[in-house]
Scaffold this motif. Sequence first.
Motif, PDB file in Angstrom:
ATOM      1  N   GLY A   1       0.809  -1.203   0.000  1.00  0.00           N
ATOM      2  CA  GLY A   1       0.000   0.000   0.000  1.00  0.00           C
ATOM      3  C   GLY A   1       0.845   1.258   0.000  1.00  0.00           C
ATOM      4  N   ALA A   2       0.245   2.332  -0.487  1.00  0.00           N
ATOM      5  CA  ALA A   2       0.923   3.631  -0.528  1.00  0.00           C
ATOM      6  C   ALA A   2      -0.056   4.717  -0.127  1.00  0.00           C
ATOM      7  CB  ALA A   2       1.482   3.905  -1.926  1.00  0.00           C
ATOM      8  N   GLY A   3       0.483   5.807   0.379  1.00  0.00           N
ATOM      9  CA  GLY A   3      -0.365   6.910   0.792  1.00  0.00           C
ATOM     10  C   GLY A   3       0.447   8.147   1.101  1.00  0.00           C
ATOM     11  N   GLU A   4      -0.169   9.049   1.843  1.00  0.00           N
ATOM     12  CA  GLU A   4       0.418  10.352   2.148  1.00  0.00           C
ATOM     13  C   GLU A   4       0.552  10.522   3.660  1.00  0.00           C
ATOM     14  OE1 GLU A   4      -0.649  15.106   1.470  1.00  0.00           O
ATOM     15  OE2 GLU A   4      -2.052  13.523   0.879  1.00  0.00           O
ATOM     16  N   VAL A   5       1.697  11.004   4.097  1.00  0.00           N
ATOM     17  CA  VAL A   5       1.907  11.287   5.511  1.00  0.00           C
ATOM     18  C   VAL A   5       1.100  12.533   5.875  1.00  0.00           C
ATOM     19  CG1 VAL A   5       3.593  11.899   7.281  1.00  0.00           C
ATOM     20  CG2 VAL A   5       4.217  10.263   5.495  1.00  0.00           C
ATOM     21  N   VAL A   6       0.198  12.384   6.845  1.00  0.00           N
ATOM     22  CA  VAL A   6      -0.643  13.510   7.232  1.00  0.00           C
ATOM     23  C   VAL A   6      -0.319  14.039   8.623  1.00  0.00           C
ATOM     24  CG1 VAL A   6      -2.550  12.905   5.710  1.00  0.00           C
ATOM     25  CG2 VAL A   6      -2.471  11.945   8.016  1.00  0.00           C
ATOM     26  N   ALA A   7       0.484  13.325   9.393  1.00  0.00           N
ATOM     27  CA  ALA A   7       0.905  13.802  10.710  1.00  0.00           C
ATOM     28  C   ALA A   7       2.127  13.004  11.141  1.00  0.00           C
ATOM     29  CB  ALA A   7      -0.212  13.658  11.742  1.00  0.00           C
ATOM     30  N   VAL A   8       3.013  13.663  11.897  1.00  0.00           N
ATOM     31  CA  VAL A   8       4.208  12.986  12.395  1.00  0.00           C
ATOM     32  C   VAL A   8       4.342  13.247  13.888  1.00  0.00           C
ATOM     33  CG1 VAL A   8       5.392  13.167  10.170  1.00  0.00           C
ATOM     34  CG2 VAL A   8       5.740  14.941  11.903  1.00  0.00           C
ATOM     35  N   GLY A   9       4.912  12.255  14.573  1.00  0.00           N
ATOM     36  CA  GLY A   9       5.137  12.397  15.997  1.00  0.00           C
ATOM     37  C   GLY A   9       6.480  13.043  16.304  1.00  0.00           C
ATOM     38  N   GLU A  10       6.701  13.243  17.565  1.00  0.00           N
ATOM     39  CA  GLU A  10       7.951  13.863  18.030  1.00  0.00           C
ATOM     40  C   GLU A  10       9.150  13.012  17.608  1.00  0.00           C
ATOM     41  OE1 GLU A  10      10.050  15.140  22.299  1.00  0.00           O
ATOM     42  OE2 GLU A  10       7.991  14.374  22.212  1.00  0.00           O
ATOM     43  N   GLY A  11      10.185  13.672  17.123  1.00  0.00           N
ATOM     44  CA  GLY A  11      11.429  12.993  16.794  1.00  0.00           C
ATOM     45  C   GLY A  11      11.472  12.339  15.430  1.00  0.00           C
ATOM     46  N   VAL A  12      10.428  12.489  14.631  1.00  0.00           N
ATOM     47  CA  VAL A  12      10.425  11.890  13.287  1.00  0.00           C
ATOM     48  C   VAL A  12      11.294  12.720  12.356  1.00  0.00           C
ATOM     49  CG1 VAL A  12       9.017  11.379  11.250  1.00  0.00           C
ATOM     50  CG2 VAL A  12       8.192  10.779  13.543  1.00  0.00           C
ATOM     51  N   LEU A  13      12.269  12.063  11.725  1.00  0.00           N
ATOM     52  CA  LEU A  13      13.211  12.749  10.834  1.00  0.00           C
ATOM     53  C   LEU A  13      13.207  12.177   9.417  1.00  0.00           C
ATOM     54  CD1 LEU A  13      16.282  12.982  13.268  1.00  0.00           C
ATOM     55  CD2 LEU A  13      14.615  14.781  12.740  1.00  0.00           C
TER      56      LEU A  13
END
Length: 350
Positions: free
Chosen positions: A80-92
């Motif tokens: 599957g593929a998609g779009e990142v809509v939110a990231v948590g703390e420390g995501v690089l």
Amino acid sequence: MTWLVILTHESGVFMRSYFIDHYGGIDGLCLRETDAPKPPGPGQVLVRMRAAALNFRELLILAGHYQQMCKPDLVPCSDGAGEVVAVGEGVLRVGTGDRVALTFHPHWIAGEQPQGLAILGRGGSVDGTLSEYACVSQDEVVVVPQHLSFEEASTLPCAALTAWSALCAHGVLLPGQRVLVQGTGGVSVFALQLAKLFGAEVVALSSSPEKLSRLRQLGADHLIDYRVHTDWHKQVLACTGGQGVDLTVEVGGGDTVERSVQATRVGGRVSMVGLLTGSPGFSEGFFYRGLSINTIRVGHREQFEQMNRAIALHRLRPVIDQVFDFDNAPEAFTHLQQRKHVGKVVIRIN
């Protein structure tokens, strides 16, 4: 907040996902409304899934072949593929708006296959991609080539990476070497496309003039109808000057592996990808020919990223047979089960 822009229901915020309600076949698929994912925690990303692609193994899982190995209340589909809509703390590794695919093996980042690897991967050991949203570790996503649609990108995690690993994970594939591919399923079609990127000469098997014509369009150099030529290994030898191919991408299993051995040159390689007709047994010919046999377990994230660079450089486009809407997902599984497809069967999620 971004992760709340999903669906609003009188009882709160929810999303839709398919689950395996019971095993025994496609009628075990069940579409449910569930609570939307919570905001991603440290190191996590929330992905709005846009497309999922099917593999034959999904049919085996639904039939109950691996029931004891699957997590309870499983969301199916590995790709599957998609779009990142939110990231948590420390995501690089990725950011909001990045177009990503989920890896097949969530914890296999690089190197040799780790001890105790859960071979069913996503859609088996852990929940799969047939859901409107997925909250996963940042280590489980890979940015996809920009020229691909979400539908095309969804085909990469299992079928494409399996083909890539079959070609080059256990040896160098050089220009001018010969590769045998079998059929028109996702792995075989990707193996054909990717082998041509390496400059290889490709011998392709299939079951009808129409499918063989499509394989010719995709670059196959030699075509063999295995229904007409049941001893197709003899035809492979004939079109390779009696030598055989350097590498066979074996997807059949028990019923085909001996012919694959005979079709592969002395000292050549056989990449064991599938067991569609059961587990293989090897004759004396395997030992006399000095072949290398490698079992393929899809591949790790680093290989996925390497493959994506090649796909982006050559602007390769995956072959999609048909796209189904999310509400009609069971029809997509039925279409796959009929085995009339060339390339991948895809479900558009949203």
